[in-house]
Write an enzyme that holds these catalytic residues in place. Structure first.
Site, PDB file in Angstrom:
ATOM      1  N   HIS A 169      30.271  43.266  41.459  1.00  0.00           N
ATOM      2  CA  HIS A 169      30.792  42.880  40.143  1.00  0.00           C
ATOM      3  C   HIS A 169      29.776  43.295  39.073  1.00  0.00           C
ATOM      4  CE1 HIS A 169      32.732  40.208  37.095  1.00  0.00           C
ATOM      5  NE2 HIS A 169      33.808  40.512  37.802  1.00  0.00           N
ATOM      6  N   ASP A 190      39.978  36.360  41.446  1.00  0.00           N
ATOM      7  CA  ASP A 190      39.585  37.447  40.550  1.00  0.00           C
ATOM      8  C   ASP A 190      40.703  38.480  40.430  1.00  0.00           C
ATOM      9  OD1 ASP A 190      36.869  38.483  39.212  1.00  0.00           O
ATOM     10  OD2 ASP A 190      37.957  40.217  39.998  1.00  0.00           O
TER      11      ASP A 190
END
Length: 632
Positions: free
Chosen positions: A112, A295
């Site tokens: 990420h 997510d």
């Protein structure tokens, strides 16, 4: 799917509900007041803990977290991975935890990161950011310590106001504070306010209210409408990741299969993933949600936004309700999003995810995202920096074969702040020079744009020579300078031959050349000059040549600019610059197309210089000396 189909879950005691009976992952705070019994801690206005309670977590003998050391925390199998050092604890009331985020332990951070430079830069230099959904897991675990015997049923009023980064270092200390704000005895709902704040920051980065209860319940009444103008996206979920339309790494890859886009929203499938690669020292953490799949909500909303030339990042949501436990890893779960508000800077969507067996797993009201619009060139570069240039390639007349020219302006970097652009383009050895120029932002910007143009020219030149579709990553090599201050490409492993380069910048743009032979380039803005400027750098013969081309007005200003730039380009080709003596470089011939022959005084060297008009700027470039001139 209507809320009526979920009525069997309303206040229904569900024996499969994941309830937190006790929390053993504690350090200090008197070991959570000697591990308060479930009944005593849960009896605040709600009575004893409910009967369907999962087996208590087994004790975990974890090594103490060093107060200030950078070492990663070892975790135990089956533990709550974010319950770190407990600093303060009031049973049933409040809790303060510190958890060190560490790149060596929190492996998901590498997947990420906003900068894509695998094998080129360490993860810490790639701007790894704690995902909002991983923040939800952190907050849920902290809240669970204040609600033993109860189960997580959702979140309210989630707000993310700033990044939680682990940049330019291996770890950051995260403070997690939780406080019981309401106990609804009738509804059996506990509301626990949680805030995440990095050590040293003056305000929380993320806040939320976490909801716990004795059973799942349905309070959201979301009415999903029909879609109009639906079509199948040419890209599948797998294509989205392969072509890097999402920056997320493998542990967040959950979009799968075909994607249907409509005016009001979209549908596809998500795939639940095992949490086996999120942490280094624990393969089976006890997670209260599925943060990787959650997510995927933001990712999928981003896919819809991309079809409308927008790019989004999550900023929070109104409410999320869970109706059952997380489906097993490998389950395909349908997701539907419906855009309910699309504003100038933000957009909001309602979300429903099924459990893979026809039931509803969760719903979200008004998942919020902030919108961006980036130039296509910026997006292509950020997706695949070894396949795309950020700057524009210029085809310049009379430029020697194989020489690469790149031009960039500040407008071309829309979507990058200076530091983020530096993280993408600069080698670690160049970052100190960039930071040192921060005191004079215009100078820092020009230096940075010059590096971008030069690196793109070098990358294009190397790729053309090797006939490879993949270019070198811009952060994989260094632009250095020689004793005279002229730029050069530092030695690069695997490349025996490196190009010569020349860089120039003016105002908000920069240009660079890369080629086999010596080169020189300059860029100047066309504008009126003060009286005496021409006389300060030209000879009488040069002024006579300019008089034949233009005597007044903008045309005169342009030719004065071309003459100055031609001298600069010639000086750069020789590696000396004009060195305070511009009359040493004398134009002995100029034609109407902007071509110059520059004679270097006190020598017989003649340099061909060409110039072109590019918007309100002149670019002059020299890549050859005339045939028969010495020094060849």
């Amino acid at each position: 799917m209507s809320s009526a189909s979920l009525s069997h879950l309303v206040l229904d005691t569900n024996s499969e509900m994941p309830l937190i009976a006790r929390v053993y992952e504690v350090e200090s705070a008197e070991e959570l007041r000697s591990e308060e019994p479930v009944e005593a801690a849960a009896a605040v206005e709600t009575g004893p803990a409910p009967a369907p309670v999962r087996e208590a977590l087994r004790p975990a003998a974890r090594a103490p977290l060093a107060e200030s050391g950078p070492a990663a925390e070892p975790l135990e199998e089956g533990s709550l991975p974010f319950v770190g050092q407990v600093l303060a604890y009031a049973p049933g009331e409040s809790l303060l935890i510190q958890r060190r985020l560490h790149l060596d332990e929190d492996l998901y951070l590498a997947d990420h990161a906003f900068v894509h430079a695998p094998g080129v830069k360490p993860v810490s230099a790639c701007m790894p950011v704690l995902p909002l959904t991983m923040s939800l897991e952190v907050m849920a675990e902290a809240a669970a310590c204040l609600a033993p015997g109860l189960g997580l049923i959702g979140f309210e009023d989630v707000k993310a106001t700033r990044w939680i980064e682990v940049s330019d270092r291996d770890s950051e200390l995260l403070n997690i504070s939780a406080r019981v704000t309401e106990v609804d005895a009738d509804g059996q709902v506990w509301r626990i306010a949680v805030a995440l704040q990095l050590e040293g920051q003056d305000m929380p980065s993320t806040t939320a209210t976490v909801l716990f209860s004795t059973a799942y319940r349905v309070d959201l009444d979301l009415a999903f409408g029909s879609f109009s103008n639906p079509y199948r996206l040419p890209l599948t979920g797998e294509d989205i990741y392969r072509e890097r339309h999402m920056f997320h790494g493998p542990c967040f890859h959950c979009l799968t299969g075909e994607i249907i886009i409509a005016d009001e929203g979209a549908v596809t499938d998500l795939m639940t993933r095992p949490p086996t690669e999120l942490f280094r020292s624990i393969s089976q953490p006890q997670l209260l949600i599925d943060p990787a799949l959650f997510d995927g909500i933001g990712q999928f909303i981003g896919v819809w936004a991309m079809q409308h030339d927008r790019y989004v990042l999550p900023i929070g949501f109104g409410k999320l309700e869970l109706y059952r436990s997380t489906p097993p890893a490998g389950t395909r779960v349908p997701i539907r999003i419906e855009i309910v508000r699309d504003e100038t800077m933000t957009m909001y969507a309602n979300v429903e995810i099924q459990d893979g067996s026809g039931g509803v797993w969760l719903r979200v009201r008004e998942w919020g995202s902030i919108k961006f619009r980036h130039p296509a060139r910026v997006l292509d570069f950020r997706r695949q920096p070894t396949r795309h240039l950020l700057s524009r390639s210029l085809v310049l007349p009379s430029l020697a074969k194989g020489v690469q020219c790149c031009l960039i302006s500040k407008a071309d970097t829309q979507g990058f702040d200076p530091l983020l652009l530096a993280r993408h383009y600069l080698h670690l050895d160049e970052m100190a020079d960039f930071v040192a120029k921060a005191g004079v932002p215009p100078r820092q910007q020009q230096w940075q744009l010059g590096r971008v143009a030069a690196k793109d020219a070098v990358r294009a030149w190397l790729a053309a020579r090797s006939e490879q579709s993949e270019m070198l990553h811009p952060a994989a090599f260094v632009i250095d300078s020689d004793a005279a201050g002229q730029p050069l490409v530092a030695a690069l492993e695997g490349h025996a031959r490196l190009p010569r380069i020349s860089i120039a910048h003016c105002e908000d743009r920069a240009v660079a050349l890369a080629g086999e032979q010596p080169l020189g380039i300059d860029i100047e803005q066309v504008r009126p000059h003060a009286a005496g400027f021409l006389e300060s750098f030209s000879t009488a013969g040069e002024r006579e040549l300019l008089d034949e081309l233009a005597t007044e007005g903008e045309a005169r200003d342009e030719w004065i600019t071309r003459l100055w730039s031609a001298k600069e380009a010639a000086g750069k080709l020789l590696g000396t610059g004009v060195n305070g003596a511009p009359q040493r470089f004398e134009a002995i011939a100029i034609d109407g197309a902007g071509n110059f022959i520059i004679q270097v005084r006190d020598s017989d060297r003649l340099i061909n210089v060409h110039s072109v008009r590019e918007g309100n700027f002149v670019i002059a470039y020299a890549a050859t000396e005339t045939a028969g001139a010495s020094g060849r």
